[in-house]
Design an enzyme around this catalytic site. Structure first.
Site, PDB file in Angstrom:
ATOM      1  N   GLY A  71       0.782  -1.231   0.000  1.00  0.00           N
ATOM      2  CA  GLY A  71       0.000   0.000   0.000  1.00  0.00           C
ATOM      3  C   GLY A  71       0.812   1.279   0.000  1.00  0.00           C
ATOM      4  O   GLY A  71       0.341   2.318   0.470  1.00  0.00           O
ATOM      5  N   THR A  72       2.024   1.249  -0.574  1.00  0.00           N
ATOM      6  CA  THR A  72       2.806   2.492  -0.582  1.00  0.00           C
ATOM      7  C   THR A  72       2.189   3.518  -1.532  1.00  0.00           C
ATOM      8  O   THR A  72       2.290   4.721  -1.292  1.00  0.00           O
ATOM      9  CB  THR A  72       4.285   2.259  -0.947  1.00  0.00           C
ATOM     10  OG1 THR A  72       4.377   1.734  -2.270  1.00  0.00           O
ATOM     11  CG2 THR A  72       4.948   1.316   0.038  1.00  0.00           C
ATOM     12  N   ASN A  73       1.569   3.057  -2.596  1.00  0.00           N
ATOM     13  CA  ASN A  73       0.884   4.009  -3.489  1.00  0.00           C
ATOM     14  C   ASN A  73      -0.324   4.614  -2.790  1.00  0.00           C
ATOM     15  O   ASN A  73      -0.599   5.809  -2.943  1.00  0.00           O
ATOM     16  CB  ASN A  73       0.481   3.329  -4.797  1.00  0.00           C
ATOM     17  CG  ASN A  73       1.643   3.255  -5.773  1.00  0.00           C
ATOM     18  OD1 ASN A  73       2.019   4.261  -6.360  1.00  0.00           O
ATOM     19  ND2 ASN A  73       2.243   2.078  -5.901  1.00  0.00           N
ATOM     20  N   HIS A 130       1.030   1.187 -13.346  1.00  0.00           N
ATOM     21  CA  HIS A 130       1.880   0.067 -13.774  1.00  0.00           C
ATOM     22  C   HIS A 130       3.343   0.517 -13.726  1.00  0.00           C
ATOM     23  O   HIS A 130       3.668   1.610 -14.204  1.00  0.00           O
ATOM     24  CB  HIS A 130       1.500  -0.383 -15.191  1.00  0.00           C
ATOM     25  CG  HIS A 130       2.332  -1.544 -15.642  1.00  0.00           C
ATOM     26  ND1 HIS A 130       2.098  -2.834 -15.196  1.00  0.00           N
ATOM     27  CD2 HIS A 130       3.422  -1.604 -16.436  1.00  0.00           C
ATOM     28  CE1 HIS A 130       3.014  -3.638 -15.718  1.00  0.00           C
ATOM     29  NE2 HIS A 130       3.820  -2.930 -16.478  1.00  0.00           N
ATOM     30  N   ASN A 172      -5.254   2.584 -13.227  1.00  0.00           N
ATOM     31  CA  ASN A 172      -4.276   1.639 -12.687  1.00  0.00           C
ATOM     32  C   ASN A 172      -2.891   2.253 -12.787  1.00  0.00           C
ATOM     33  O   ASN A 172      -2.617   3.036 -13.692  1.00  0.00           O
ATOM     34  CB  ASN A 172      -4.319   0.349 -13.528  1.00  0.00           C
ATOM     35  CG  ASN A 172      -3.323  -0.692 -13.055  1.00  0.00           C
ATOM     36  OD1 ASN A 172      -3.242  -1.002 -11.862  1.00  0.00           O
ATOM     37  ND2 ASN A 172      -2.537  -1.238 -13.977  1.00  0.00           N
ATOM     38  N   MET A 198      -3.612  -7.595  -7.299  1.00  0.00           N
ATOM     39  CA  MET A 198      -3.119  -8.522  -8.331  1.00  0.00           C
ATOM     40  C   MET A 198      -4.254  -9.374  -8.904  1.00  0.00           C
ATOM     41  O   MET A 198      -4.213 -10.603  -8.819  1.00  0.00           O
ATOM     42  CB  MET A 198      -2.068  -9.460  -7.717  1.00  0.00           C
ATOM     43  CG  MET A 198      -0.896  -8.733  -7.149  1.00  0.00           C
ATOM     44  SD  MET A 198       0.296  -8.329  -8.422  1.00  0.00           S
ATOM     45  CE  MET A 198       1.709  -7.935  -7.427  1.00  0.00           C
TER      46      MET A 198
HETATM   47  C1  GRF Z   1       3.316  -1.099  -7.511  1.00  0.00           C
HETATM   48  O1  GRF Z   1       4.567  -1.386  -8.046  1.00  0.00           O
HETATM   49  C2  GRF Z   1       2.344  -0.816  -8.602  1.00  0.00           C
HETATM   50  O2  GRF Z   1       2.920  -0.225  -9.712  1.00  0.00           O
HETATM   51  C3  GRF Z   1       1.843  -2.187  -8.944  1.00  0.00           C
HETATM   52  O3  GRF Z   1       1.788  -2.866  -7.729  1.00  0.00           O
HETATM   53  C4  GRF Z   1       2.711  -2.290  -6.806  1.00  0.00           C
HETATM   54  C5  GRF Z   1       1.946  -1.910  -5.576  1.00  0.00           C
HETATM   55  O4  GRF Z   1       2.768  -1.458  -4.553  1.00  0.00           O
HETATM   56  N1  GRF Z   1       0.597  -2.112  -9.659  1.00  0.00           N
HETATM   57  P1  GRF Z   1       2.155  -0.851  -3.235  1.00  0.00           P
HETATM   58  O5  GRF Z   1       1.195  -1.885  -2.650  1.00  0.00           O
HETATM   59  O6  GRF Z   1       1.427   0.407  -3.598  1.00  0.00           O
HETATM   60  O7  GRF Z   1       3.307  -0.605  -2.321  1.00  0.00           O
END
Ligand code: GRF
Length: 208
Positions: A12-14, A108, A106, A89
């Protein structure tokens, strides 16, 4: 006000980057109304909890074949204006793609159309980048359609490869320099009504 939900399955870093941008006042026209995960133990849910954001679990393992149906139900009951995929995923059910056409985005971790599509996820993307020896990679935010990593591209940001990069080092740099910036930025542009899609091409309308 754009009401959106984040679908996250991993660290969940994003999601955190989005929350940080919101808390810094950088997304004044957007409201994060829920975080949904397909795993009850996803750390993304902890992050949501810490920030007082509603958490929803649609447990993929427990639901088996009923997962798609329950996912659609959970999302429909929230009726968000926008769905943000950040590390879930799964292949988004076709029905959801159709109902939310140009309302699902999304992130990527490569410059689409390179290193994307089936089998390109997580570290595998960065392994393939290093194996091919390209000198520039990056990240892409795009709308989701029925084909994997195929929908209209909203923002891309390039990241350089450096000597000594490992997939792990490169993954971190792509996150820091690209993903954590362009995902909140795309939400901002959409919340300002500045992203238009015509004939499969997304374009950003300049700020007034
Ligand atoms: C990220 O690399 C994103 O690009 C991909 O999945 C990963 C998720 O990372 N779709 P996080 O859970 O947000 O840390």
């Amino acid at each position: 006000m754009l009401r959106f939900g984040v679908l996250a399955g991993g660290g969940g870093t994003n999601l955190q980057a989005i929350i940080d941008r919101m808390e810094a006042g950088g997304l004044p026209d957007a409201e994060l109304s829920f975080v949904l995960s397909d795993k009850a133990d996803a750390y993304a849910l902890e992050r949501a909890k810490k920030h007082g954001i509603k958490q929803i679990v649609v447990d993929r393992k427990a639901l088996g074949e009923r997962f798609d149906e329950e996912l659609i139900k959970a999302i429909e009951s929230e009726s968000p204006d926008l769905i943000v995929l950040a590390g879930l995923m799964i292949m988004i059910p076709v029905e959801l793609c159709r109902r939310y056409a140009n309302r699902i985005i999304n992130i990527h971790p490569s410059l689409i159309p390179s290193f994307c599509g089936k089998g390109y996820y997580g570290l595998r993307v960065h392994e393939a980048v290093l194996k091919r020896g390209v000198k520039v990679t990056g990240a892409t935010v795009h709308f989701v359609d029925e084909i994997y990593d195929n929908g209209p591209i909203i923002i891309q940001k390039a990241v350089s490869i450096k000597n000594g990069d490992t997939p792990e080092i490169l993954q971190r740099r792509v996150m820091e320099e690209a993903e954590w910036q362009i995902l909140p930025e795309a939400i901002k542009l959409i919340s300002e009504g500045r992203v238009q899609v015509s004939e499969g091409i997304a374009s950003v309308v300049p700020a007034e």
